[in-house]
Design a protein around this motif. Sequence first.
Motif, PDB file in Angstrom:
ATOM      1  N   MET B   1       2.094 125.774  72.184  1.00  0.00           N
ATOM      2  CA  MET B   1       2.072 125.459  73.621  1.00  0.00           C
ATOM      3  C   MET B   1       1.095 126.400  74.312  1.00  0.00           C
ATOM      4  SD  MET B   1       5.352 125.438  76.206  1.00  0.00           S
ATOM      5  CE  MET B   1       6.256 124.185  75.312  1.00  0.00           C
ATOM      6  N   SER B   2       0.233 125.853  75.155  1.00  0.00           N
ATOM      7  CA  SER B   2      -0.776 126.674  75.812  1.00  0.00           C
ATOM      8  C   SER B   2      -0.136 127.459  76.946  1.00  0.00           C
ATOM      9  CB  SER B   2      -1.894 125.792  76.351  1.00  0.00           C
ATOM     10  OG  SER B   2      -1.401 125.030  77.438  1.00  0.00           O
ATOM     11  N   ARG B   3      -0.902 128.413  77.465  1.00  0.00           N
ATOM     12  CA  ARG B   3      -0.392 129.211  78.587  1.00  0.00           C
ATOM     13  C   ARG B   3      -0.116 128.340  79.796  1.00  0.00           C
ATOM     14  NH1 ARG B   3      -4.149 134.423  79.408  1.00  0.00           N
ATOM     15  NH2 ARG B   3      -4.648 134.537  77.206  1.00  0.00           N
ATOM     16  N   VAL B   4      -0.960 127.327  79.991  1.00  0.00           N
ATOM     17  CA  VAL B   4      -0.747 126.425  81.136  1.00  0.00           C
ATOM     18  C   VAL B   4       0.578 125.703  80.991  1.00  0.00           C
ATOM     19  CG1 VAL B   4      -1.600 124.353  82.293  1.00  0.00           C
ATOM     20  CG2 VAL B   4      -3.216 126.146  81.585  1.00  0.00           C
ATOM     21  N   HIS B   5       0.855 125.253  79.771  1.00  0.00           N
ATOM     22  CA  HIS B   5       2.120 124.545  79.547  1.00  0.00           C
ATOM     23  C   HIS B   5       3.298 125.459  79.796  1.00  0.00           C
ATOM     24  CE1 HIS B   5      -0.257 121.579  76.882  1.00  0.00           C
ATOM     25  NE2 HIS B   5       0.091 120.968  77.989  1.00  0.00           N
ATOM     26  N   VAL B   6       3.172 126.705  79.357  1.00  0.00           N
ATOM     27  CA  VAL B   6       4.267 127.660  79.563  1.00  0.00           C
ATOM     28  C   VAL B   6       4.470 127.901  81.050  1.00  0.00           C
ATOM     29  CG1 VAL B   6       4.959 130.059  79.254  1.00  0.00           C
ATOM     30  CG2 VAL B   6       4.015 128.782  77.317  1.00  0.00           C
ATOM     31  N   LEU B   7       3.346 128.041  81.745  1.00  0.00           N
ATOM     32  CA  LEU B   7       3.416 128.267  83.190  1.00  0.00           C
ATOM     33  C   LEU B   7       4.055 127.083  83.879  1.00  0.00           C
ATOM     34  CD1 LEU B   7       2.657 130.087  85.572  1.00  0.00           C
ATOM     35  CD2 LEU B   7       0.459 128.891  85.682  1.00  0.00           C
ATOM     36  N   LEU B   8       3.629 125.897  83.520  1.00  0.00           N
ATOM     37  CA  LEU B   8       4.203 124.694  84.145  1.00  0.00           C
ATOM     38  C   LEU B   8       5.677 124.575  83.812  1.00  0.00           C
ATOM     39  CD1 LEU B   8       1.327 122.109  83.602  1.00  0.00           C
ATOM     40  CD2 LEU B   8       2.095 123.095  85.772  1.00  0.00           C
ATOM     41  N   LEU B   9       6.027 124.899  82.586  1.00  0.00           N
ATOM     42  CA  LEU B   9       7.437 124.824  82.201  1.00  0.00           C
ATOM     43  C   LEU B   9       8.253 125.813  83.004  1.00  0.00           C
ATOM     44  CD1 LEU B   9       9.620 123.661  80.342  1.00  0.00           C
ATOM     45  CD2 LEU B   9       9.039 125.437  78.664  1.00  0.00           C
ATOM     46  N   GLY B  10       7.700 127.015  83.177  1.00  0.00           N
ATOM     47  CA  GLY B  10       8.405 128.009  83.959  1.00  0.00           C
ATOM     48  C   GLY B  10       8.611 127.568  85.400  1.00  0.00           C
ATOM     49  N   VAL B  11       7.578 126.987  85.988  1.00  0.00           N
ATOM     50  CA  VAL B  11       7.684 126.488  87.361  1.00  0.00           C
ATOM     51  C   VAL B  11       8.732 125.388  87.435  1.00  0.00           C
ATOM     52  CG1 VAL B  11       6.452 125.222  89.172  1.00  0.00           C
ATOM     53  CG2 VAL B  11       5.354 127.163  88.027  1.00  0.00           C
ATOM     54  N   ALA B  12       8.691 124.511  86.439  1.00  0.00           N
ATOM     55  CA  ALA B  12       9.652 123.400  86.429  1.00  0.00           C
ATOM     56  C   ALA B  12      11.078 123.926  86.334  1.00  0.00           C
ATOM     57  CB  ALA B  12       9.337 122.465  85.263  1.00  0.00           C
ATOM     58  N   LEU B  13      11.284 124.888  85.469  1.00  0.00           N
ATOM     59  CA  LEU B  13      12.633 125.459  85.322  1.00  0.00           C
ATOM     60  C   LEU B  13      13.080 126.159  86.598  1.00  0.00           C
ATOM     61  CD1 LEU B  13      12.424 126.889  81.675  1.00  0.00           C
ATOM     62  CD2 LEU B  13      13.860 124.992  82.470  1.00  0.00           C
ATOM     63  N   ALA B  14      12.131 126.834  87.225  1.00  0.00           N
ATOM     64  CA  ALA B  14      12.460 127.506  88.482  1.00  0.00           C
ATOM     65  C   ALA B  14      12.861 126.502  89.550  1.00  0.00           C
ATOM     66  CB  ALA B  14      11.276 128.352  88.935  1.00  0.00           C
ATOM     67  N   LEU B  15      12.145 125.408  89.603  1.00  0.00           N
ATOM     68  CA  LEU B  15      12.461 124.355  90.577  1.00  0.00           C
ATOM     69  C   LEU B  15      13.826 123.752  90.300  1.00  0.00           C
ATOM     70  CD1 LEU B  15       9.074 122.464  91.046  1.00  0.00           C
ATOM     71  CD2 LEU B  15      10.362 123.688  92.794  1.00  0.00           C
ATOM     72  N   VAL B  16      14.095 123.501  89.056  1.00  0.00           N
ATOM     73  CA  VAL B  16      15.398 122.947  88.702  1.00  0.00           C
ATOM     74  C   VAL B  16      16.500 123.912  89.107  1.00  0.00           C
ATOM     75  CG1 VAL B  16      16.906 122.344  86.767  1.00  0.00           C
ATOM     76  CG2 VAL B  16      14.569 121.480  86.834  1.00  0.00           C
ATOM     77  N   GLY B  17      16.282 125.174  88.826  1.00  0.00           N
ATOM     78  CA  GLY B  17      17.271 126.170  89.211  1.00  0.00           C
ATOM     79  C   GLY B  17      17.468 126.220  90.714  1.00  0.00           C
TER      80      GLY B  17
END
Lengths: 246, 124
Positions: B1-17
């Motif tokens: 997984m690229s850094r962009v994907h990790v960043l997007l995943l982190g943002v998505a998880l933060a939003l869900v939270g």
Amino acid sequence: MTEIRRSASKGVGETETDQASGSERLPAPTRRFGARHSRRTVAAAVVAGFVAVGTAATAGGGFSPGDVIPAGEPSPPPESRLSVDEKVLATGTTPIAGPWRLTAYESEESAGQPAGLPCIRLLLQAPPAGTPLAGSGFCGKPDEGGFSAASVPVRDKSGASELIVFGIAPDQASSVHLRSDGGSRASARTREAAADKVTGKVWVMTMPSGVRDGEFEWVDSSGQASATKQDASGFFDRLEAVEGTK
Amino acid sequence: MSRVHVLLLGVALALVGALGWSSSAAADNSCVGHTYFGIERGVACNRSTGASAHFSQWVDGCDRYSDGLRVRAWARIDGVGDIPGDWDTNGSNPGCANDFYSSGNLRAQKICVEAAGCSAFRFH
């Protein structure tokens, strides 16, 4: 007969409830209140026809009529404290509900009502085990009739029940009566409320046992009854619902 | 997984939270209304005060329309049953009837409009 006396410097007034239903009049001690009275001008005292057992401080959770409960004060019940000041209008005790306190305050912003409305509420200081409600009240000015009422139905673990009804009446009202079967079944004198928060007068009464219908009317000092009446059936509905709870 | 994907995943998880937190916070101080002939006649709202902000103790019954019909909230209390509120004593003027349930078991509220029916219960 219940009497609540105010110190002479605050104005003189007595309150009593005549329970014409035939239930025994219960003795009550004379209580002074206002000992910790705020220096703010207060129109007068307050209401109630209740049996007072114990001291005023006990019934009011340490506060007496005329006192101001500061915002955030963790007085009982603790989960009931507000982020605004409350003025104590009356305290008392009834056989089943126990000690109660009637206060005036301004509403806080919520989904149902805006901030800044005049409100009154009656809270039980030590609700009996098994009773679902610990208090009630209302916010907003009364309608054009100037009469508003709310109720606190109470039951205890043994199944004994009681209904407290309280509210606001117009300035010219000297007493409030519950009329049923052509007669007055209960009554309470009115007293001026904290003028800076609540207009009109306040009153509190306990419904006599066995009374399950009627209408409220207020009476002025000349004995003239109000033209408009308020149906009391909704309050008795609540009592029956509480009586039917587990 | 690229850094962009990790960043997007982190943002998505933060939003869900964040949304999850918002949803649970929105359980308090929420209302249910009853509409009759296309007009919302009244609402029942729950709220909390004092130290127990994590659960609601108050139910407010609020008349929202001047039509001569009274409104009152009903509360559902776990282990107890359904309790009617007082009628909103000043009609559609600002302000509501307020009921305080200290048992901590207030689970839902609904609003009923005289002769016009009730909403469904709104659960917290």
